[in-house]
Motif scaffolding. Structure first.
Motif: not given
Length: 349
Positions: A94-101, A106-113, A135-140
């Motif tokens: 369940r945690r891995e599914r939440q982290l995947g979401q 985050s990746l979609a947000t990065q693609q936009v920003l 950690a686990e982030a795609e943007i900053g």
């Protein structure tokens, strides 16, 4: 992989049944669901656990009697451990599914920003990389973007002070202001003033009294790479200078009069000076944020970017970015203390 726990169950059952009644190997059956949980989901883990319990029952029937206290204790312990292992596996799934979401958002947000830069704009070939420190982030808080300008390609690269959501908010604001001003055909000092005033207005009016937001600023570099002339024009706002690779030599493009970082106060175009440098066909320009040069190894030594670029023996912007990305993470032990971004640009011959 399923063969391993099945083989354990079969082997323990056969050996235990054929051993003297004073020898009990049933406790080894707990290895079957434990191993299964390391590679399979909760359903398969539970099935292997149930099979292990069934094997322990068979052992009890054929090896001294099912109602003996020893076998009853082994069965009860195996049931409890199998249930716990299955439950832990379920929670982990369940945690891995939440982290995947979260990662997908985050990746979609990065693609936009932080829209990936195109590999080719006019006579320019471009490669970029973004490494988020969280950690686990795609943007900053680092940012970059490119837009067309009259006879040139205009780029910005910057670094927002701080981390987390306030830094991402400032980065999104500046990128939006940069893209939104493209149609106005402002000169470089005008675009720098526009970006600085956008950041300052946001800090003054939308910071909601948060100390971290009130103290925010952005170091940035805005430049035009001309298509019809072997040159680039640049305005530096407290940002690290780019590196120019030409004929196996590395040159730092230092600004003679760098401006202050963006967002410290309201500004005008007169406060920004344009610096011009040669950018010949075959040259390679490297833009980067301070997360690159402030990365440290285990001894606390900063990453020697200029030296690492000087010994690079590849060719092309994509090769340079890939090399520096891998080399930087290896130097810092796999994780950076700050966001880092790099853009490599070359003018085709």
């Amino acid at each position: 992989m399923v063969i391993i726990p099945l083989a354990i169950i079969a082997a323990v059952t056969m050996i235990d049944i054929n051993s003297p009644t004073t020898i009990h190997l049933g406790p080894f059956l707990v290895a079957a669901p434990a191993i299964t949980a390391s590679f399979a989901g909760a359903v398969l883990t539970g099935a292997i656990g149930a099979l292990a319990v069934a094997a322990q029952v068979v052992i009890g029937v054929l090896h001294g009697g099912l109602m003996t206290p020893n076998h009853q204790a082994q069965i009860a312990a195996l049931v409890v451990i199998s249930v716990l292992v299955t439950l832990f596996r379920y929670v982990r799934d369940r945690r891995e599914r939440q982290l995947g979401q979260v990662r997908s958002v985050s990746l979609a947000t990065q693609q936009v920003l932080m829209r990936p830069l195109p590999g080719r704009i006019g006579p320019l070939r471009i490669a970029s990389v973004y490494i988020a420190a969280e950690a686990e982030a795609e943007i900053g808080g680092d940012l970059y973007a490119a837009v067309p300008a009259p006879g040139a390609t205009r780029l910005v690269i910057g670094d927002v002070r701080g981390k987390g959501l306030p830094a991402i908010d400032e980065a999104a604001l500046l990128v939006g202001a940069f893209r939104g001003s493209a149609y106005r055909d402002l000169p470089l000092p005008g675009i720098a003033a526009h970006l600085g005033n956008s950041v300052y207005w946001n800090i003054v009016n939308l910071a909601d009294g948060e100390p971290e937001s009130q103290e925010s600023f952005v170091t940035a570099l805005v430049l035009d790479i001309h298509h019809d002339a072997p040159a680039l024009s640049m305005v530096t706002c407290g940002h690290p200078p780019p590196l120019l690779l030409r004929d196996d030599t590395v040159r730092t493009l230092d600004a003679s009069e760098p401006a202050l970082p963006l967002g410290l106060s309201s500004t005008s175009a007169a406060e920004y000076k344009v610096e011009t440098f040669g950018f010949e066909p075959g040259d390679l320009l490297l833009l980067y944020t301070d997360g690159v040069i402030e990365a440290r190894d285990r001894t606390g030594t900063f990453y020697p970017l200029t030296d690492r670029v000087a010994v690079w023996d590849g060719s092309g912007p994509q090769s340079l970015v890939r090399h520096l990305h891998a080399d930087l993470l290896r130097y810092a032990g796999g994780r950076l203390g700050d966001d880092a971004a790099m853009i490599a640009i070359t003018r085709c011959r």
